[in-house]
Structures are given as structure tokens and as C-alpha cells.
Design a protein around this motif. Structure first.
Motif, mmCIF file in Angstrom:
data_model
loop_
_atom_site.group_PDB
_atom_site.id
_atom_site.type_symbol
_atom_site.label_atom_id
_atom_site.label_comp_id
_atom_site.label_asym_id
_atom_site.label_seq_id
_atom_site.Cartn_x
_atom_site.Cartn_y
_atom_site.Cartn_z
ATOM 1 N N HIS A 236 -48.599 42.693 -5.232
ATOM 2 C CA HIS A 236 -48.183 43.743 -4.294
ATOM 3 C C HIS A 236 -49.331 44.051 -3.326
ATOM 4 N N PRO A 237 -49.034 44.139 -2.018
ATOM 5 C CA PRO A 237 -50.106 44.390 -1.028
ATOM 6 C C PRO A 237 -50.900 45.668 -1.296
ATOM 7 N N LYS A 238 -50.274 46.666 -1.910
ATOM 8 C CA LYS A 238 -50.950 47.942 -2.166
ATOM 9 C C LYS A 238 -51.321 48.109 -3.642
ATOM 10 N N PHE A 239 -51.422 46.962 -4.365
ATOM 11 C CA PHE A 239 -51.740 47.046 -5.787
ATOM 12 C C PHE A 239 -53.051 47.806 -6.012
ATOM 13 N N ARG A 240 -54.085 47.489 -5.234
ATOM 14 C CA ARG A 240 -55.392 48.106 -5.471
ATOM 15 C C ARG A 240 -55.322 49.620 -5.310
ATOM 16 N N ALA A 241 -54.623 50.079 -4.274
ATOM 17 C CA ALA A 241 -54.502 51.520 -4.060
ATOM 18 C C ALA A 241 -53.718 52.170 -5.190
#
Length: 436
Positions: free
Chosen positions: A366-371
Motif C-alpha cells: 500500500h502506498p501509505k503503508f509507512r504512514a
């Protein structure tokens, strides 16, 4: 103040700002570096703002610079563009009563019923401009022509005494522009100063005036308050002066209910982490902090919808999301470019809990996994229990090799998959014979 009595030097002034000063001077106009740049150099802080004040009108400024664009309705400004750097040039402001006829005054100046200035294109002398500035520490002018500092409001003395003081009658100045209340707080925390007694006294009774500020402008003030390395200190002072409710009414409402004791811990930890990253020159996004501020109000609204309606969990989430964002937008207009990642961070809190099969790998992609993961870490630190265990699992899983990841997946409780296997096939409904 002559050159040998102050610490302002061209060494620390942007070369582009100097170009603007010199060209205005060569064009026959008076020009001064004003405000924050002068103030910071006197405080021993490396300046970042290089605003210029001049007796040239916006049209005359534009005539001198091909790279100039005129902006602003409330007060006309000239922006001189040098690549990514923009030097803001303002014409000396004058007093309203000196504008001649009433008809002319209505064209250049306009006030609301509450005394707020809606239009303010009245020009004057440098003395009048100094009187029109908000705080004494910002009414300092540096001339590149004679290298002197011109102090019109005892700003140097207030810098020495580390005092934030408004120029003129505080109540009148706050009514002209209620955002000055937020600026007083921001300067106090940024410069490690105290707001003077006469400047702070009207803030509590006049705080409601902030409700008349356009939400788009309030978002810009939010960025200055919370994405500047002093978010925690500004948050605390906003609460002390009862102003937080004008930026985040839902947050203040839930905090006062004291039904979610973990909420203030989550907010404070997020604010401290944001300050730490900014002060370490690391990237931050307003979306993460906004997601933290509104997380518990969102959860509270979801629970209320589940109890009062038959909505599915997914529908309850999106209904609550729409309600919370709709209410928040009336105070601070959060741009869509930040709303989308906020929603992703919130949705990922549920997705990160669903790790069976290929779901864990999809979450990692997911592109926002880190956040989403960073947000889970903060929740785990505050909430403990399942959130903390989940955060620890994802910390190990994302850094493990493929074999270790398979072991971690197999170690998950199999209740969900078992439940699926135990579901019986639905029987086909019996055919009913309709009597003829």
C-alpha cells in the motif's frame, strides 16, 4: 540605530532580497527590509523571511521587475519571483482617515460589522506603516542605503525584554484582524518570549472573532502553528487561551468530555514526534498530524452510529468520516491533497489488523503503508494491548525474510479462517406451490 550599534548584516540577507532593495533604491524609491528578518538577526537567529517595505506602489514595483506578480485583495502585494524564492514587497500602509473622500475610502478600505479589515489598500508614509504593523518587534526597518535600523515602536527594547506587545490599542488591533491572537501565540513560542499583560488580556473575551476568519486562511495559520517545530507548545497555549475550539471544535469538545483519556496522550505524542522530525530536518506531512487529532472523535462517532443504526462497520466508518470532515471543514479548510492520505491512514488501521493469507503482503504494498504503520506504532504506545501487539508484529514482519514471514503468518490465530470453513452451505428455499 547606526551600523555599529546593531547585528543586522547583509551577510545573512538573501542575495535576491538585496537585489530588490538595490533596484528599488536605484529607481528612486525608499526600500527597507522589515519585520521578521530584522527581528531574527537582532535575536541572533538565522533569518528566513525577507519581506520588503517601500513607498513605491504595486504598479510601480511591477514596472521595475519583469519577474513580478501582484497578488491579494485585502491588501495588494508584489511578489518578486526568483525561482523557488519569492521576495514579498509591500507598499507603505496609511491610516484610513487620511484617504480623502468617503467614496475613495470605500474603494480602498472596508471593515466588517465586527471591525475586521476586509480591504486595506491605503498607502502612506513609513511612519504610518510602522503604526499599522501588528507587534513592536515587527516594526523594525533596515535600510541597505545607510545600513541603519529604524525603530518606530521600541521594538528593540521589547526584543531585549523578550516581550510580545501589540502596537496601539490591543482590542482594536484584534478586531481589525483576529488572526493576530494566533500570531501572538506563535511568536511567543517561536522566539521564547512572553506575551505582555495588555496584549494577552483581550484574547479570552475576543476569541470568538476567529469564527469569522475564512477556513482557507485558518488552514494556513494551522500550518504555521503546527508544522514549524513548536506544535506542542502552540497546542498548549491555544488551550490556555481557549482558542483551540476555533481551529478544532470537535477535538476540544471530546477532550472536555474526558471519555477518552488516551486522546490527549495520542495528540501530545504526535505533536512531540512532529516537532522532533522538523527540528531534525526530516519530512512531515500535515495529514498525519490531522489524522491523529481527529482519530478519537472519529472513533466516537463510529461507535455512536453502530449503536443507533443498522449500518455495516464499513458504512458506519464512511458515514462518520463524512460527518467529522464536514464539521472540521467549517473551521479549517483541509485541502483534498491532505484529506486523501488522512483517510488512507485511518483505513489502514483496520487493514493492518487483517493479516490472513495475502492480505499482509497487500498491506506492505500500500502506498501509505509507512504512514499507517507509524500511526499504529503511536496507538500501540498509548493504548497498549492488542494495538501494541499488532504494532510489534508488523515491525517484525516488514523486516523479516520470506521464510520468517511465512512463520509469522502461520502463527496467527486461525479463528477467522476456521469460521469460514464452518459456515454451512445455504439451503435452497423450498418451492412453494401457489394454489390455483
Amino acid at each position: 540605530m547606526p551600523r555599529d550599534q546593531h547585528t543586522v548584516t547583509r551577510k545573512y540577507i538573501s542575495s535576491n532580497a538585496l537585489k530588490v532593495l538595490y533596484r528599488l533604491d536605484k529607481g528612486g524609491f525608499d526600500a527597507y527590509l522589515v519585520g521578521g528578518g530584522v527581528r531574527d538577526m537582532l535575536l541572533g537567529i538565522e533569518p528566513k523571511d525577507f519581506d520588503i517595505a517601500t513607498n513605491a506602489t504595486p504598479e510601480e514595483i511591477k514596472g521595475l521587475f519583469r519577474n513580478c506578480r501582484l497578488i491579494g485583495r485585502r491588501f495588494r502585494l508584489a511578489h518578486i519571483v526568483f525561482g523557488r524564492e519569492i521576495i514579498e514587497v509591500a507598499t507603505f500602509r496609511g491610516h484610513h482617515e487620511n484617504d480623502g473622500t468617503q467614496k475613495a475610502c470605500q474603494k480602498t478600505s472596508k471593515q466588517s460589522d465586527h471591525g475586521m479589515l476586509l480591504r486595506d489598500n491605503i498607502y502612506g508614509s513609513i511612519n504610518e506603516d510602522a503604526e499599522r504593523r501588528d507587534f513592536t518587534i515587527n516594526a523594525l526597518y533596515y535600510s541597505a542605503r545607510d545600513f541603519k535600523i529604524y525603530d518606530f515602536a521600541n521594538g528593540v527594547k521589547d526584543i531585549e525584554q523578550r516581550s510580545i506587545r501589540l502596537i496601539g490599542d490591543p482590542e482594536t488591533r484584534y478586531r481589525e484582524d483576529p488572526v493576530r491572537m494566533l500570531r501572538a501565540i506563535r511568536f511567543a513560542t517561536k522566539l521564547d518570549m512572553k506575551i505582555s499583560k495588555e496584549t494577552s488580556a483581550p484574547i479570552l473575551p475576543l476569541g470568538e472573532l476567529l469564527s469569522h476568519i475564512p477556513p482557507a486562511r485558518m488552514f494556513e495559520e494551522f500550518l504555521k502553528l503546527f508544522i514549524s517545530g513548536k506544535a506542542k507548545a502552540n497546542f498548549d497555549m491555544l488551550r490556555d487561551y481557549n482558542l483551540l475550539k476555533h481551529l478544532f471544535p470537535i477535538v476540544e469538545q471530546v477532550l472536555n468530555q474526558k471519555e477518552t483519556p488516551q486522546m490527549i496522550e495520542l495528540i501530545e505524542l504526535s505533536l512531540n514526534n512532529t516537532d522532533k522530525r522538523i527540528n531534525n530536518n526530516q519530512r512531515v506531512t500535515p495529514a498525519f498530524l490531522l489524522a491523529a487529532l481527529l482519530w478519537y472523535p472519529l472513533q466516537q462517532r463510529i461507535v455512536a452510529l453502530k449503536h443507533s443504526t443498522d449500518l455495516t462497520p464499513q458504512d458506519a466508518f464512511f458515514n462518520a468520516l463524512g460527518e467529522i470532515m464536514g464539521e472540521q471543514q467549517r473551521s479549517i479548510a483541509i485541502p483534498k491533497r491532505f484529506q486523501a492520505p488522512m483517510k488512507d491512514i485511518w483505513i489502514l488501521q483496520d487493514k493492518l489488523a487483517r493479516r490472513e493469507g495475502k492480505r499482509a503482503y497487500k498491506c506492505l504494498e500500500h502506498p501509505k503503508f509507512r504512514a499507517g504503520y507509524d500511526f499504529l506504532l503511536i496507538r500501540g504506545e498509548i493504548e497498549g494491548g492488542d494495538a501494541q501487539e499488532l504494532a510489534s508484529w508488523w515491525t517484525e514482519f516488514q523486516h523479516a525474510d520470506s521464510d520468517k514471514q511465512q512463520i509469522l503468518l502461520k502463527s496467527l490465530p486461525s479463528s477467522r479462517s476456521g469460521a469460514r470453513r464452518s459456515v454451512r452451505k445455504r439451503r435452497k428455499p423450498k418451492k412453494t406451490v401457489t394454489p390455483q
